[in-house]
Write a protein that holds these residues in place. Sequence first.
Motif, PDB file in Angstrom:
ATOM      1  N   UNK A  64     -69.581  63.565   1.787  1.00  0.00           N
ATOM      2  CA  UNK A  64     -68.612  63.163   2.804  1.00  0.00           C
ATOM      3  C   UNK A  64     -69.339  63.031   4.136  1.00  0.00           C
ATOM      4  N   UNK A  65     -68.588  62.716   5.196  1.00  0.00           N
ATOM      5  CA  UNK A  65     -69.222  62.479   6.477  1.00  0.00           C
ATOM      6  C   UNK A  65     -69.784  63.754   7.099  1.00  0.00           C
ATOM      7  N   UNK A  66     -69.200  64.917   6.770  1.00  0.00           N
ATOM      8  CA  UNK A  66     -69.763  66.177   7.270  1.00  0.00           C
ATOM      9  C   UNK A  66     -71.165  66.410   6.716  1.00  0.00           C
ATOM     10  N   UNK A  67     -71.342  66.098   5.449  1.00  0.00           N
ATOM     11  CA  UNK A  67     -72.664  66.271   4.844  1.00  0.00           C
ATOM     12  C   UNK A  67     -73.670  65.318   5.477  1.00  0.00           C
ATOM     13  N   UNK A  68     -73.215  64.118   5.801  1.00  0.00           N
ATOM     14  CA  UNK A  68     -74.084  63.173   6.505  1.00  0.00           C
ATOM     15  C   UNK A  68     -74.448  63.713   7.890  1.00  0.00           C
ATOM     16  N   UNK A  69     -73.455  64.239   8.621  1.00  0.00           N
ATOM     17  CA  UNK A  69     -73.710  64.759   9.964  1.00  0.00           C
ATOM     18  C   UNK A  69     -74.748  65.874   9.930  1.00  0.00           C
ATOM     19  N   UNK A  70     -74.654  66.751   8.951  1.00  0.00           N
ATOM     20  CA  UNK A  70     -75.627  67.834   8.802  1.00  0.00           C
ATOM     21  C   UNK A  70     -77.008  67.260   8.517  1.00  0.00           C
ATOM     22  N   UNK A  71     -77.079  66.255   7.641  1.00  0.00           N
ATOM     23  CA  UNK A  71     -78.365  65.640   7.313  1.00  0.00           C
ATOM     24  C   UNK A  71     -78.989  64.976   8.536  1.00  0.00           C
ATOM     25  N   UNK A  72     -78.165  64.325   9.350  1.00  0.00           N
ATOM     26  CA  UNK A  72     -78.665  63.700  10.571  1.00  0.00           C
ATOM     27  C   UNK A  72     -79.209  64.767  11.519  1.00  0.00           C
ATOM     28  N   UNK A  73     -78.450  65.825  11.702  1.00  0.00           N
ATOM     29  CA  UNK A  73     -78.872  66.904  12.598  1.00  0.00           C
ATOM     30  C   UNK A  73     -80.180  67.521  12.115  1.00  0.00           C
ATOM     31  N   UNK A  74     -80.248  67.831  10.825  1.00  0.00           N
ATOM     32  CA  UNK A  74     -81.453  68.447  10.277  1.00  0.00           C
ATOM     33  C   UNK A  74     -82.660  67.522  10.392  1.00  0.00           C
ATOM     34  N   UNK A  75     -82.434  66.231  10.229  1.00  0.00           N
ATOM     35  CA  UNK A  75     -83.510  65.249  10.364  1.00  0.00           C
ATOM     36  C   UNK A  75     -84.083  65.266  11.775  1.00  0.00           C
ATOM     37  N   UNK A  76     -83.214  65.292  12.769  1.00  0.00           N
ATOM     38  CA  UNK A  76     -83.661  65.297  14.161  1.00  0.00           C
ATOM     39  C   UNK A  76     -84.392  66.599  14.492  1.00  0.00           C
ATOM     40  N   UNK A  77     -83.819  67.720  14.098  1.00  0.00           N
ATOM     41  CA  UNK A  77     -84.432  69.017  14.390  1.00  0.00           C
ATOM     42  C   UNK A  77     -85.787  69.150  13.699  1.00  0.00           C
TER      43      UNK A  77
END
Length: 221
Positions: A64-77
């Motif tokens: 879902x979009x929450x899982x995408x948001x977490x993946x985006x955040x983790x990618x940046x960090x």
Amino acid sequence: MGSSSLRVYGGVAGNDRKAERRAQLIEAGLELLGTGDGEQGVTVRGVCKRSGLTARYFYESFADRDELAVAVFDHVVSGIATATLEAVDSAPAGTRAKVRAGLATIVRTVAEDPRRGRLLFSPALSSTVLAHRRVESTRMFARLLGGQVREHYGIGGSTALDLMTEFLVGGLAQALTSWLNGVLDLSEEGLVEHCLEMFLAVQGGRLEPGDGAAGLQAGTG
């Protein structure tokens, strides 16, 4: 048929194509989160339109979009952490040079792509899932800083060291937030130099390589 049996199209293996699609979706998510109206502006349809992929491929990588948001955040960090550690490792010997290299990399990485700064610091992105990730990333950076200090000075861990790293990482995050929001009227270089002096002041010049833990533990008894 398992993922290991995915065919090769155009010379690109199936697993590689899946990784490329995932990267496209993460980039689309970063664009929407970093320039849009917050998490409410991120929809599966919007991400698919931005990435040029269908919903089928979205659900291939994310529930879902929450899982995408977490993946985006983790990618940046992860990108910031990796670049910072590489900069510190490559910097000349000496506390000042290494601290400056780390700070300059963090500030530059956030400044050169405002989407990253918004994702990490904007109050508009404060859903439960991202708020939790922000807490975890702050602790992760504190652990990384503590590891660098221990290695540089040849010391063991201590409560005082933990306090110092939490203080410095939290303070830097707030300074970056205010700088990105225009509250702090400083150039990129000026921000780095001011933060450098503050980092060194907190460390207080009490430690030199090989001094052991005595400097940080002083005054804690």
